[in-house]
Enzyme design. Structure first.
Site, mmCIF file in Angstrom:
data_model
loop_
_atom_site.group_PDB
_atom_site.id
_atom_site.type_symbol
_atom_site.label_atom_id
_atom_site.label_comp_id
_atom_site.label_asym_id
_atom_site.label_seq_id
_atom_site.Cartn_x
_atom_site.Cartn_y
_atom_site.Cartn_z
ATOM 1 N N LYS A 32 9.615 17.714 -0.300
ATOM 2 C CA LYS A 32 10.307 18.710 -1.121
ATOM 3 C C LYS A 32 11.235 19.569 -0.270
ATOM 4 O O LYS A 32 12.394 19.815 -0.627
ATOM 5 C CB LYS A 32 9.267 19.576 -1.839
ATOM 6 N N ARG A 102 5.385 26.513 -3.620
ATOM 7 C CA ARG A 102 5.050 25.143 -3.989
ATOM 8 C C ARG A 102 4.725 24.306 -2.756
ATOM 9 O O ARG A 102 5.264 24.528 -1.674
ATOM 10 C CB ARG A 102 6.221 24.489 -4.741
ATOM 11 N N GLY A 111 0.918 16.089 -8.563
ATOM 12 C CA GLY A 111 -0.160 16.803 -9.239
ATOM 13 C C GLY A 111 -1.378 17.072 -8.396
ATOM 14 O O GLY A 111 -2.339 17.688 -8.859
ATOM 15 N N MET A 113 -1.537 18.828 -5.436
ATOM 16 C CA MET A 113 -1.578 20.121 -4.751
ATOM 17 C C MET A 113 -0.944 21.197 -5.625
ATOM 18 O O MET A 113 -0.522 20.926 -6.743
ATOM 19 C CB MET A 113 -0.924 19.994 -3.373
ATOM 20 N N ARG A 347 13.698 13.859 -4.996
ATOM 21 C CA ARG A 347 12.923 12.921 -4.177
ATOM 22 C C ARG A 347 13.156 11.517 -4.708
ATOM 23 O O ARG A 347 13.593 11.332 -5.855
ATOM 24 C CB ARG A 347 11.428 13.262 -4.237
ATOM 25 N N HIS A 468 -16.419 -14.728 -0.560
ATOM 26 C CA HIS A 468 -16.045 -15.999 -1.182
ATOM 27 C C HIS A 468 -15.352 -15.778 -2.521
ATOM 28 O O HIS A 468 -14.297 -16.359 -2.805
ATOM 29 C CB HIS A 468 -17.290 -16.878 -1.368
ATOM 30 N N SER A 777 -2.954 -25.316 13.436
ATOM 31 C CA SER A 777 -2.995 -24.361 12.327
ATOM 32 C C SER A 777 -4.112 -23.371 12.644
ATOM 33 O O SER A 777 -5.269 -23.769 12.791
ATOM 34 C CB SER A 777 -3.268 -25.069 11.000
ATOM 35 N N CYS A 850 -3.295 -20.589 8.449
ATOM 36 C CA CYS A 850 -3.736 -20.913 7.087
ATOM 37 C C CYS A 850 -4.894 -20.028 6.642
ATOM 38 O O CYS A 850 -5.511 -20.279 5.605
ATOM 39 C CB CYS A 850 -4.123 -22.386 6.974
ATOM 40 N N TYR A 870 5.426 -21.643 10.515
ATOM 41 C CA TYR A 870 5.166 -21.346 9.111
ATOM 42 C C TYR A 870 3.892 -20.518 8.975
ATOM 43 O O TYR A 870 3.053 -20.454 9.876
ATOM 44 C CB TYR A 870 5.036 -22.634 8.274
#
Length: 915
Positions: A32, A102, A111, A113, A347, A468, A777, A850, A870
C-alpha cells in the site's frame, strides 16, 4: 534506511512535497505504501500522508511489543509535516485534520489486518467539522464510525453490540439505510457508543487526545500482524518470508459528505474474465468500508458516469495511466469528496484463472509487455486452477458450513461428489453401473488402482501429499484429500464417521481437494473451460523453453490426454499397473508368483504377454512417433499376491495349488523393508523370464505399431540399478530378446536401453553405468527416500515440523517438503554428479527425470539448469512443467545478459534437448 546517521522509520508523500519513498520496494514500504508513493510520483491525486516502514513493525515485535527507539519522535515530526502540507491541525476544534491508519504488508492479505478511519475526531473537533462543512450529519456519521472502529480494532471490543445499536436505531426511526438517519440520530448514537466503550473499558472514557488515538491505532495495526486470522492466512498461503506490516497514516477524504461524494473499489479490467473493461462497485454518500464490508448494496461503477460525470472521467483517465505505468491490471480504491477524485490505494489486482491468461495475452497484443514477461507472470497455481472442477460458487457459505464434516490434506485440487464406497472393487462395480463414487480408505495400495481410477474422488484417513493415493490421483487429475485424521472407517459395517456424523455406504459425499474440506451430501460442481488465451500463452512458453516435457502414463487414455496437455513423449510407463487392470490379469501374475518351477512361470507369463503387448501397442499408437520410456517391473512380488481368503481361494481354483500352499508362498514373499528388498531389476536377476516376457511384449508392440503407420520409439528402462555389472547383465538380456525379434521381423526398428538412477550408489558410479546405458532417468521419489533416509508414506507425520516456520511451531529445517520440491542441496547434488559422471563416458547420454518432482516448478528449473534433456510428470502437470521450463529459459537469458553467469538453459543436449 538511515537518515542523518540514524534509522529512518517514516517516509512522506504529498502532492506539494513529492514522494520521499519513491523507488523503495514493498519490502520497506509495504504494498500500500509503495503504491501511494508511486501514484504521487506520477502526478495522480492522492491525499497526503506518510508510511511507517515494515522494519518498525519487525522491531516492535523483536522488543516484545514495545515501540522502537526514535519512532515516537519521528512520527510526531511527520504529523507536523502532514499538518503543514494540508494546512490543518490534528485535533483542531475549528477545522480538524483527520487521518486514516491502515496496514500494508509487502504481499496483499485482504481483510487480515486492521484499518481505522476518521482518527482525530473528539467531542470538540466533531463540532468544528460540522461547522466548517455545514454538514452536521456528515460530522457525526464520521465520529460514530471512528468510535466503532477504534473500539473494536484498537481496544478489541466486540463489533456486534455496536452494529446492533445501529440496527435498533434504524428500526426505531423506521428507515432501512444508514444515509436516512439524521444528524440528531447519529449524535445520539455517538453517545450510545461512548457509553458502551466506558462500560467495557473499566470506566475509561473514549480517548479525546488525538495523539493517544494515533498511538492506539498504530499499535493496533502492528498487533494485527500476529492476530490469529493473519497468522492462519500466511500459513495457508505459504507466506513465510515477510517480517511485518507497514502503517500508512493518510489525510482523510470523505465520501460521506453528501450526494456529491462517494467511494468505490474498481479494477482496470474484469478480474473474472479478463475482458478489457472498467469493472467495479461504488456508493454515493458512503465511506470505503461500506463497499468492502457489504454494509450497503453498491452500484456498478459505470453508473457513476451519470451521477458524477467529471469524477468518472478523471477515474477513466487514471485507469489508463496506471495500466501503462504498472503494465498489469490494477485494483484501486477511490473516494470522491465534493466532486473531487482521490486515490487511496493501488495494487496489482487479484484475478480468476481465466482472467490471468487473457490479461497477459491481451497486454502482449497491446504492446504493454513482451511474451517473456507474460510467461514470467503466470504461476503454477494459475494453471492448476484452470483444470479442476470446483464447487459451484452459487452455494452460500452458510450452506457449506452446515454440510462441512471436517478436513484433511489438500493433495489434489478440484472437487468431486458421489456415493461413498469403502473398497476398490465396489468402486469399480458402481462405476460400471454409471454411478459416481468417492473411494474412502484408511490408505490405498497399488491393488486399489482400479477402484481409484473408477472413483470420482479419493479420501484417505492417513498419508500425505506424496502418499500413494496422492501420487496416483495427481496423475489422473483426480480430486484427492488425504490424511483426514478425524476420519473413522468401519469397512465391515459399511460406514464412516467424521465431525460427529456418520455416513453410510451409498450416501453422498463431496470433497474439495483445493481446501481439503469434506462435505456431507452431493454439492453441485462446475468444470471450468480452458480459455483461448491459455493455449496462446503456453504456445509462447514452448517457443521459449529449451528442455523437453514428457509425461508419466500407463494407459492409452492417459497418453492421449497428456498429448493434449502438450506432452512430447512418455518418460515413465509403469508396467506393473497394467497387471491390476482386470481380474484375468491379476490371476495371471499371481499364477506366475506361486509357480514352483520355470516352466510353470513361463506358462503364466505367456498369459500376460498378449495383455502387455496390447497395452504397449496402445501407448505407441497414442504417442504417434514420440519416444516412450517403459520401466520393467518394479514393485516386490508380494504386492501382487491375494490379500484375503476369497482371493486365495480364487487363485487356488485357477492353479490347482492348495490354499495352504498359496498362503505359505505369500508368507515367503513377506519382507520387513520391501522398499529396499527384492524388487526392480533384482527381480529380473532372479527371474529373467519376467524380463524376457516384458521386452518381447514391448518390441512386438513396437513392430505392430510401426507397420500400421505409427512409428514407435521404445526406450526400455531397467529400474533400481545399483551396480554396473548388474546393469550389463540385464542390458545384454534385453538386447538378446529384442534383436532376435527385430531380425526375425526384418525390421530396422530402433530402441534404447537405459536405467533409472534412484539409488545413491548408482549416481556415484554413473560413469561406469553409462558405458552401457544409453539414457538415465532420475527416479527422484526413491532417490529422495534413500538419500534422506525418509519414507514418503510415513514422513508426513513429522515432516511438517521440519518445514513449518518457527512462528508456526516448526523448525524450518527444510524450505519445502523434499518429496514435493526437489532437495537441491542434497539430492540435487547427486543428480548433478550423476549427469556429469555419465556424460564423462557417454557425452550424448540422454538424461531426464520421472519422479513427482518433474512437474514442480522449482524442480523443473533445477533440471534445466543441470542440463537435463527432458522432465516427465503426471499428465495434468505437463502444462506446469512447460511453463516452468520457459520461465527458466527467460531467467537464464536475463542473468546471462546481466553478466551474472546465468546458463542458456540448453543443457548439454542442444537447443531443444534430445528427443
Amino acid at each position: 534506511m538511515a537518515k542523518g546517521g540514524k534509522k529512518q522509520w517514516c517516509y512522506f508523500f504529498g502532492r506539494k512535497s513529492g514522494a520521499e519513498g519513491r523507488g523503495l520496494g514493498k519490502e520497506i514500504l509495504g504494498g500500500k505504501g509503495q503504491g501511494l508513493a508511486e501514484m504521487v510520483s506520477i502526478g495522480l491525486p492522492v491525499p497526503a500522508g506518510f508510511t511507517i516502514a515494515i522494519d518498525a513493525c519487525a522491531e516492535y515485535f523483536r522488543l516484545g511489543r514495545k515501540l522502537p527507539k526514535g519512532l515516537e519522535a519521528e512520527v510526531r515530526e511527520y504529523v507536523r509535516r502532514l499538518e503543514k502540507e494540508t494546512g490543518k491541525r490534528l485535533g483542531d476544534e475549528r477545522d480538524p485534520l483527520l487521518v486514516s491508519v491502515r496496514s500494508g504488508a509487502a504481499r496483499s492479505m485482504p481483510g487480515m489486518m486492521e484499518t481505522i478511519l476518521n482518527l482525530g475526531l473528539n467531542d470538540r473537533s466533531v463540532e468544528g467539522l460540522a461547522t466548517i462543512t455545514g454538514n452536521p450529519r456528515f460530522a457525526y456519521d464520521s465520529y460514530r464510525r471512528f468510535i466503532q472502529m477504534y473500539s473494536t480494532t484498537a481496544m478489541g471490543l466486540s463489533k456486534e453490540p455496536l452494529e446492533q445499536k445501529l440496527h435498533d436505531l434504524k428500526a426505531r426511526r423506521g428507515v432501512k439505510g444508514d444515509p436516512e438517519l439524521g444528524a440528531e440520530d447519529l449524535k445520539a448514537l455517538v453517545a450510545e457508543y461512548k457509553a458502551f466503550y466506558k462500560a467495557n473499558m473499566k470506566g475509561q472514557d473514549f480517548p479525546q487526545d488525538p495523539e493517544q488515538q494515533l498511538w492506539g491505532a498504530i499499535q493496533a495495526v502492528f498487533n494485527s500482524w500476529e492476530a490469529e486470522k493473519a497468522v492462519t492466512y500466511r500459513r495457508v498461503e505459504k507466506i513465510a518470508d515477510l517480517k511485518g506490516t507497514a502503517v500508512n497514516i493518510v489525510q482523510m477524504v470523505f465520501g460521506n459528505k453528501g450526494e456529491n461524494s462517494g467511494t468505490g473499489v474498481c479494477f482496470t479490467r474484469d478480474p473474472n474474465s479478463g475482458e478489457n473493461v472498467f469493472y467495479g462497485d461504488c456508493l454515493i454518500n458512503a465511506q470505503g468500508e461500506d463497499v468492502v464490508a457489504g454494509i450497503r448494496t453498491p452500484m456498478r461503477l459505470v453508473e457513476l458516469d451519470k451521477l458524477l460525470p467529471q469524477a468518472y472521467k478523471e477515474l477513466v483517465k487514471v485507469r489508463s495511466i496506471l495500466e501503462k505505468h504498472y503494465k498489469d491490471m490494477q485494483d484501486l480504491e477511490f473516494t470522491i469528496e465534493d466532486g473531487k477524485l482521490y486515490l487511496l490505494q493501488c495494487r496489482t489486482g487479484k484475478r480468476g484463472p481465466s482472467a490471468t491468461f487473457r490479461i497477459a495475452v491481451d497486454m502482449v497484443q497491446e504492446k504493454l509487455i513482451t511474451k517473456e514477461q507474460a510467461v514470467a507472470r503466470i504461476s503454477p497455481e494459475d494453471i492448476e486452477r484452470l483444470f479442476y472442477p470446483v464447487i459451484s460458487p452459487d452455494i452460500q457459505r452458510k450452506d457449506l458450513d452446515a454440510a462441512r464434516l471436517g478436513a484433511g490434506i489438500n493433495a489434489v485440487p478440484g472437487a468431486a461428489a458421489g456415493k461413498v464406497v469403502f473398497t476398490a472393487a465396489e468402486a469399480e462395480r458402481q462405476a460400471q453401473l454409471g454411478a459416481k463414487v468417492i473411494l474412502v480408505r484408511k490408505e490405498t495400495s497399488p491393488e486399489d488402482v482400479g477402484g481409484m481410477h473408477a472413483a470420482a474422488g479419493i479420501l484417505t484417513a492417513t498419508g500425505g501429499k506424496t502418499s500413494h493415493a496422492a501420487v496416483v490421483a495427481r496423475g489422473w487429475g483426480k480430486c484427492c484429500v488425504v490424511g483426514c485424521e478425524g476420519l473413522d472407517i468401519d469397512e465391515a459395517a459399511g460406514r464412516m464417521t467424521l465431525g460427529g456424523r456418520t455416513i453410510k455406504q451409498g450416501e453422498a459425499l463431496t470433497l474439495d481437494g483445493s481446501t481439503g474440506e469434506v462435505f456431507a451430501g452431493e454439492l453441485p460442481l462446475r468444470k471450468p473451460e480452458l480459455p483461448k488465451a491459455y493455449h496462446t500463452l503456453l504456445g509462447w512458453a514452448d517457443e521459449l523453453r529449451t528442455i523437453k516435457v514428457r509425461t508419466n502414463a500407463d494407459t492409452p487414455y492417459d497418453a492421449e490426454n497428456a498429448v493434449r496437455m502438450g506432452a512430447e513423449g512418455i518418460g515413465l510407463c509403469r508396467t506393473e499397473h497394467m497387471f491390476f487392470d482386470t481380474e484375468e490379469r491379476r490371476l495371471a501374475i499371481q499364477e506366475m508368483i506361486v509357480a514352483e518351477d520355470l516352466a510353470s512361470r513361463q506358462k503364466a507369463l505367456a498369459k500376460l504377454l498378449p495383455f502387455q503387448r496390447e497395452d504397449f501397442h496402445g501407448l505407441f499408437t497414442a504417442m504417434d512417433g514420440r519416444p516412450v520410456t517403459i520401466r520393467l517391473i518394479d514393485p516386490p512380488l508380494h504386492e501382487f499376491t491375494p490379500k484375503d481368503d476369497a482371493g486365495v481361494e480364487k487363485l487356488s481354483r485357477a492353479t490347482g495349488h492348495s490354499p495352504e500352499a498359496i498362503r505359505r508362498r505369500c508368507e515367503q514373499l513377506h519382507e520387513s523393508n520391501p522398499m529396499l528388498g527384492h524388487r526392480g531389476c533384482r527381480l529380473c536377476i532372479t527371474y529373467p523370464e519376467i524380463l524376457e516376457m516384458q521386452v518381447k511384449a514391448i518390441i512386438l508392440a513396437a513392430l505392430d505399431a510401426s507397420k500400421k503407420g505409427k512409428p514407435a520409439r521404445p526406450e526400455i528402462m531397467i529400474p533400481l540399478t545399483m551396480d554396473p555389472k548388474e546393469f550389463t547383465i540385464l542390458e545384454g538380456q534385453v538386447r538378446a530378446v529384442a534383436d532376435a525379434l527385430i531380425k526375425e521381423a526384418g525390421s530396422r526398428l530402433e530402441y534404447m536401453v537405459g536405467t533409472m538412477i534412484e539409488i545413491p550408489r548408482a549416481a556415484l558410479l554413473a560413469d561406469r553405468i553409462a558405458e552401457r546405458a544409453e539414457f538415465f532417468s532420475f527416479g527422484t521419489n526413491d532417490l529422495t527416500q534413500m538419500t534422506l533416509g525418509l519414507s514418503r508414506d510415513d514422513a508426513g507425520r513429522f515432516l511438517p515440523d521440519y518445514v513449518r516456520s518457527e512462528k508456526d511451531g516448526g523448525k524450518a529445517i527444510f524450505r519445502d517438503d523434499p518429496f514435493q520440491s526437489l532437495d537441491q542441496d542434497g539430492v540435487g547434488q547427486l543428480v548433478r554428479m550423476g549427469i556429469q559422471l555419465g556424460r564423462s563416458t557417454r557425452p550424448k547420454l540422454k538424461v531426464g527425470i520421472c519422479g513427482e518432482h518433474g512437474g514442480e516448478s522449482r524442480s523443473v528449473k533445477f533440471c534445466a539448469s543441470v542440463g537435463m534433456d527432458y522432465v516427465s510428470c503426471s499428465p495434468y502437470r505437463v502444462p506446469i512443467a512447460r511453463l516452468a521450463a520457459a520461465q527458466y529459459a527467460v531467467e537464464a537469458k536475463a542473468a546471462a545478459k546481466a553478466g551474472k553467469g546465468g546458463k542458456s538453459g540448453k543443457g548439454k543436449g542442444g537447443k531443444k534437448g534430445r528427443k
